[in-house]
Design a protein around this motif. Sequence first.
Motif, PDB file in Angstrom:
ATOM      1  N   SER A  79      -2.515  11.563  -1.072  1.00 28.79           N
ATOM      2  CA  SER A  79      -2.701  10.898   0.223  1.00 28.79           C
ATOM      3  C   SER A  79      -3.503   9.613   0.033  1.00 28.79           C
ATOM      4  CB  SER A  79      -3.427  11.834   1.201  1.00 28.79           C
ATOM      5  OG  SER A  79      -2.622  12.943   1.529  1.00 28.79           O
ATOM      6  N   ALA A  80      -4.521   9.698  -0.825  1.00 24.13           N
ATOM      7  CA  ALA A  80      -5.290   8.481  -1.112  1.00 24.13           C
ATOM      8  C   ALA A  80      -4.423   7.445  -1.828  1.00 24.13           C
ATOM      9  CB  ALA A  80      -6.508   8.838  -1.963  1.00 24.13           C
ATOM     10  N   VAL A  81      -3.536   7.916  -2.729  1.00 22.00           N
ATOM     11  CA  VAL A  81      -2.630   6.988  -3.408  1.00 22.00           C
ATOM     12  C   VAL A  81      -1.683   6.331  -2.409  1.00 22.00           C
ATOM     13  CG1 VAL A  81      -0.769   6.811  -5.091  1.00 22.00           C
ATOM     14  CG2 VAL A  81      -2.782   8.222  -5.596  1.00 22.00           C
ATOM     15  N   ILE A  82      -1.155   7.137  -1.485  1.00 18.97           N
ATOM     16  CA  ILE A  82      -0.254   6.594  -0.452  1.00 18.97           C
ATOM     17  C   ILE A  82      -0.980   5.557   0.410  1.00 18.97           C
ATOM     18  CG2 ILE A  82       1.031   7.195   1.639  1.00 18.97           C
ATOM     19  CD1 ILE A  82       1.672   9.891   0.311  1.00 18.97           C
ATOM     20  N   LEU A  83      -2.208   5.876   0.787  1.00 19.27           N
ATOM     21  CA  LEU A  83      -2.980   4.944   1.603  1.00 19.27           C
ATOM     22  C   LEU A  83      -3.221   3.628   0.864  1.00 19.27           C
ATOM     23  CD1 LEU A  83      -4.617   4.331   4.152  1.00 19.27           C
ATOM     24  CD2 LEU A  83      -6.589   5.450   3.057  1.00 19.27           C
ATOM     25  N   SER A  84      -3.568   3.732  -0.417  1.00 22.34           N
ATOM     26  CA  SER A  84      -3.814   2.506  -1.184  1.00 22.34           C
ATOM     27  C   SER A  84      -2.530   1.683  -1.334  1.00 22.34           C
ATOM     28  CB  SER A  84      -4.378   2.855  -2.564  1.00 22.34           C
ATOM     29  OG  SER A  84      -3.411   3.555  -3.346  1.00 22.34           O
ATOM     30  N   ASN A  85      -1.397   2.355  -1.476  1.00 19.49           N
ATOM     31  CA  ASN A  85      -0.131   1.629  -1.577  1.00 19.49           C
ATOM     32  C   ASN A  85       0.221   0.924  -0.263  1.00 19.49           C
ATOM     33  OD1 ASN A  85       0.324   2.327  -4.263  1.00 19.49           O
ATOM     34  ND2 ASN A  85       1.350   4.238  -3.708  1.00 19.49           N
ATOM     35  N   PHE A  86      -0.084   1.563   0.863  1.00 23.88           N
ATOM     36  CA  PHE A  86       0.112   0.917   2.153  1.00 23.88           C
ATOM     37  C   PHE A  86      -0.734  -0.348   2.253  1.00 23.88           C
ATOM     38  CE2 PHE A  86       2.009   4.722   4.326  1.00 23.88           C
ATOM     39  CZ  PHE A  86       3.110   4.060   4.822  1.00 23.88           C
ATOM     40  N   VAL A 128       6.477  12.410  -4.183  1.00 24.27           N
ATOM     41  CA  VAL A 128       7.637  11.516  -4.105  1.00 24.27           C
ATOM     42  C   VAL A 128       7.334  10.326  -3.205  1.00 24.27           C
ATOM     43  CG1 VAL A 128      10.030  11.319  -3.324  1.00 24.27           C
ATOM     44  CG2 VAL A 128       9.304  13.315  -4.641  1.00 24.27           C
ATOM     45  N   VAL A 129       6.691  10.569  -2.067  1.00 22.06           N
ATOM     46  CA  VAL A 129       6.344   9.462  -1.166  1.00 22.06           C
ATOM     47  C   VAL A 129       5.414   8.477  -1.870  1.00 22.06           C
ATOM     48  CG1 VAL A 129       5.142   8.853   0.962  1.00 22.06           C
ATOM     49  CG2 VAL A 129       6.731  10.786   0.938  1.00 22.06           C
ATOM     50  N   ALA A 130       4.403   9.000  -2.583  1.00 22.76           N
ATOM     51  CA  ALA A 130       3.490   8.119  -3.299  1.00 22.76           C
ATOM     52  C   ALA A 130       4.217   7.335  -4.385  1.00 22.76           C
ATOM     53  CB  ALA A 130       2.357   8.943  -3.916  1.00 22.76           C
ATOM     54  N   LEU A 131       5.185   7.981  -5.049  1.00 21.88           N
ATOM     55  CA  LEU A 131       5.944   7.301  -6.095  1.00 21.88           C
ATOM     56  C   LEU A 131       6.793   6.181  -5.519  1.00 21.88           C
ATOM     57  CD1 LEU A 131       6.950   7.160  -9.028  1.00 21.88           C
ATOM     58  CD2 LEU A 131       8.648   8.904  -8.439  1.00 21.88           C
ATOM     59  N   VAL A 132       7.454   6.432  -4.389  1.00 24.57           N
ATOM     60  CA  VAL A 132       8.310   5.409  -3.767  1.00 24.57           C
ATOM     61  C   VAL A 132       7.472   4.235  -3.287  1.00 24.57           C
ATOM     62  CG1 VAL A 132       9.852   4.933  -1.834  1.00 24.57           C
ATOM     63  CG2 VAL A 132      10.105   7.055  -3.144  1.00 24.57           C
ATOM     64  N   LEU A 133       6.371   4.513  -2.615  1.00 21.06           N
ATOM     65  CA  LEU A 133       5.524   3.425  -2.110  1.00 21.06           C
ATOM     66  C   LEU A 133       4.892   2.640  -3.252  1.00 21.06           C
ATOM     67  CD1 LEU A 133       3.772   5.096   0.948  1.00 21.06           C
ATOM     68  CD2 LEU A 133       5.589   3.381   0.973  1.00 21.06           C
ATOM     69  N   GLY A 134       4.483   3.355  -4.313  1.00 19.50           N
ATOM     70  CA  GLY A 134       3.901   2.654  -5.445  1.00 19.50           C
ATOM     71  C   GLY A 134       4.902   1.741  -6.121  1.00 19.50           C
ATOM     72  N   THR A 135       6.152   2.198  -6.210  1.00 20.39           N
ATOM     73  CA  THR A 135       7.193   1.351  -6.800  1.00 20.39           C
ATOM     74  C   THR A 135       7.474   0.141  -5.919  1.00 20.39           C
ATOM     75  OG1 THR A 135       8.192   3.312  -7.822  1.00 20.39           O
ATOM     76  CG2 THR A 135       9.557   1.336  -7.653  1.00 20.39           C
ATOM     77  N   ALA A 136       7.478   0.365  -4.600  1.00 18.39           N
ATOM     78  CA  ALA A 136       7.726  -0.757  -3.686  1.00 18.39           C
ATOM     79  C   ALA A 136       6.576  -1.762  -3.695  1.00 18.39           C
ATOM     80  CB  ALA A 136       7.944  -0.229  -2.265  1.00 18.39           C
ATOM     81  N   ALA A 137       5.337  -1.253  -3.847  1.00 25.81           N
ATOM     82  CA  ALA A 137       4.176  -2.150  -3.839  1.00 25.81           C
ATOM     83  C   ALA A 137       4.116  -3.007  -5.094  1.00 25.81           C
ATOM     84  CB  ALA A 137       2.894  -1.341  -3.688  1.00 25.81           C
ATOM     85  N   ASP A 138       4.590  -2.476  -6.205  1.00 22.56           N
ATOM     86  CA  ASP A 138       4.539  -3.245  -7.460  1.00 22.56           C
ATOM     87  C   ASP A 138       5.816  -2.938  -8.244  1.00 22.56           C
ATOM     88  OD1 ASP A 138       3.680  -4.807  -9.545  1.00 22.56           O
ATOM     89  OD2 ASP A 138       2.459  -3.218 -10.445  1.00 22.56           O
ATOM     90  N   PHE A 139       6.920  -3.541  -7.791  1.00 21.23           N
ATOM     91  CA  PHE A 139       8.227  -3.233  -8.391  1.00 21.23           C
ATOM     92  C   PHE A 139       8.356  -3.902  -9.756  1.00 21.23           C
ATOM     93  CE2 PHE A 139      12.843  -3.922  -8.933  1.00 21.23           C
ATOM     94  CZ  PHE A 139      13.230  -2.588  -8.908  1.00 21.23           C
ATOM     95  N   PRO A 140       8.486  -3.095 -10.843  1.00 27.68           N
ATOM     96  CA  PRO A 140       8.544  -3.687 -12.179  1.00 27.68           C
ATOM     97  C   PRO A 140       9.958  -3.901 -12.688  1.00 27.68           C
ATOM     98  CG  PRO A 140       8.211  -1.335 -12.352  1.00 27.68           C
ATOM     99  CD  PRO A 140       8.370  -1.633 -10.880  1.00 27.68           C
ATOM    100  N   GLY A 141      10.950  -3.517 -11.920  1.00 29.12           N
ATOM    101  CA  GLY A 141      12.334  -3.527 -12.387  1.00 29.12           C
ATOM    102  C   GLY A 141      12.862  -2.094 -12.423  1.00 29.12           C
ATOM    103  N   TRP A 142      14.179  -1.965 -12.312  1.00 21.96           N
ATOM    104  CA  TRP A 142      14.749  -0.636 -12.171  1.00 21.96           C
ATOM    105  C   TRP A 142      14.507   0.233 -13.399  1.00 21.96           C
ATOM    106  CZ3 TRP A 142      15.752   1.147  -7.668  1.00 21.96           C
ATOM    107  CH2 TRP A 142      16.172   0.288  -6.637  1.00 21.96           C
ATOM    108  N   GLY A 143      14.577  -0.330 -14.558  1.00 21.51           N
ATOM    109  CA  GLY A 143      14.369   0.454 -15.775  1.00 21.51           C
ATOM    110  C   GLY A 143      12.978   1.042 -15.842  1.00 21.51           C
ATOM    111  N   GLU A 144      11.990   0.179 -15.621  1.00 24.73           N
ATOM    112  CA  GLU A 144      10.612   0.664 -15.661  1.00 24.73           C
ATOM    113  C   GLU A 144      10.309   1.586 -14.483  1.00 24.73           C
ATOM    114  OE1 GLU A 144       7.700  -2.313 -16.199  1.00 24.73           O
ATOM    115  OE2 GLU A 144       8.797  -3.368 -17.770  1.00 24.73           O
ATOM    116  N   ALA A 145      10.944   1.329 -13.335  1.00 26.87           N
ATOM    117  CA  ALA A 145      10.720   2.191 -12.169  1.00 26.87           C
ATOM    118  C   ALA A 145      11.221   3.614 -12.451  1.00 26.87           C
ATOM    119  CB  ALA A 145      11.412   1.613 -10.945  1.00 26.87           C
TER     120      ALA A 145
END
Length: 382
Positions: A79-86, A128-145
């Motif tokens: 939840s803290a990770v999700i909040l930080s990604n927001f 999963v929600v934290a993973l999706v938001l973290g990827t959206a906040a700092d998208f490194p490319g599909w391979g690295e994602a």
Amino acid sequence: MVRNAVRSLLREPRAPDPPRRVWRDWVLLGGLLLAAVLEGVFREDVVWRPVAVVFAVATAFALLWRRTHPLQVVVGVFSAVILSNFVVLISGTEPFGLYSMICVVLLPYSLLRWGSGREVLIGLAFVVVALVLGTAADFPGWGEAVAGGMFLLSPAALGHAARYRRTARLRELDQVRLREREQLARELHDTVAHHVSAIVIRAQAGQAVAPTRPEAAIDALAIIEAEGTRTLAEMRTMVGLLRDDGTAALVPQPGVADLERLARSAGDRPRVELELSGDLDDLGPGVGAAIYRIAQESITNAVRHARQATRVDVRLTSYGDSLRLTVRDDGEPTSAPGNSLGYGLAGMTERATLLGGTFAAGPSADRGWSVDVVLPRTAVRR
């Protein structure tokens, strides 16, 4: 099919007996705290430095409860990770996490290893929600994602595999215990039934000579016969359910008197030496059979698995109200019996425990393997 799988998962209970804390947890905590502080002090690229350090320290402490409270820890940390990604998405700043935050990969493992089915579903949703938001906040490319997602979720698969293996092991041990209880029930039945049958025969003989005896003797013999017959019928009904063929042969099981024959049948390599001492008469029902079976299993293990063994010493001693059986071989030093799963040891332990005794097995002080069993002369079923 999917619905049935989900229902089955929801009914899955939590894994039993999770360890609270072990020494590795404290070593891990100390390492993470040191790493977080050092990063907070020396890394100049850390955004929101105080918040990042507090977050990393709080996560490190939360790991101490990851086994006993897996869902609560996963929900709190992610939840803290999700909040930080927001916050990152809204403000457009860089992620402020530290390298030491990689420890969060332990949480999916603990969730799948120790959590209930319902907790697994809820916890994975947060991951999963934290993973999706973290990827959206700092998208490194599909391979690295994709690689990052696999890195975060692969511990969950490992946790599930460890749990499945442990569950399978417990089920196999339960089967061993059930088979041992069945064997013990058979031996108790056959031993007691043999003696009760003799009572019935004596009662019938007493009735045959009753005309020359007082009337009270006839009544007593009739009662003995009725009680004995009813006992046999009830015992056959209960124990017959445990038998594969449903029969109940009245054959006495091997006992202490058969240990000499057992020692001779083992052969000369290794040689089995038997020593009996004390009063070994009038043992309780099933105790003699248990002594024989445990000695048989111990000698069999020594013959099959003791490397370079030349001698197996079997000693049975009676003292007071107890019996002590020790079986030792002189094989090469070893830390475990040949059967790594230890089902034979589990069976012997169950047999001794059911009769109110104790069982211990392990490497001898000098060489070989040692089995030590203490049983009461009169069995007390637990």
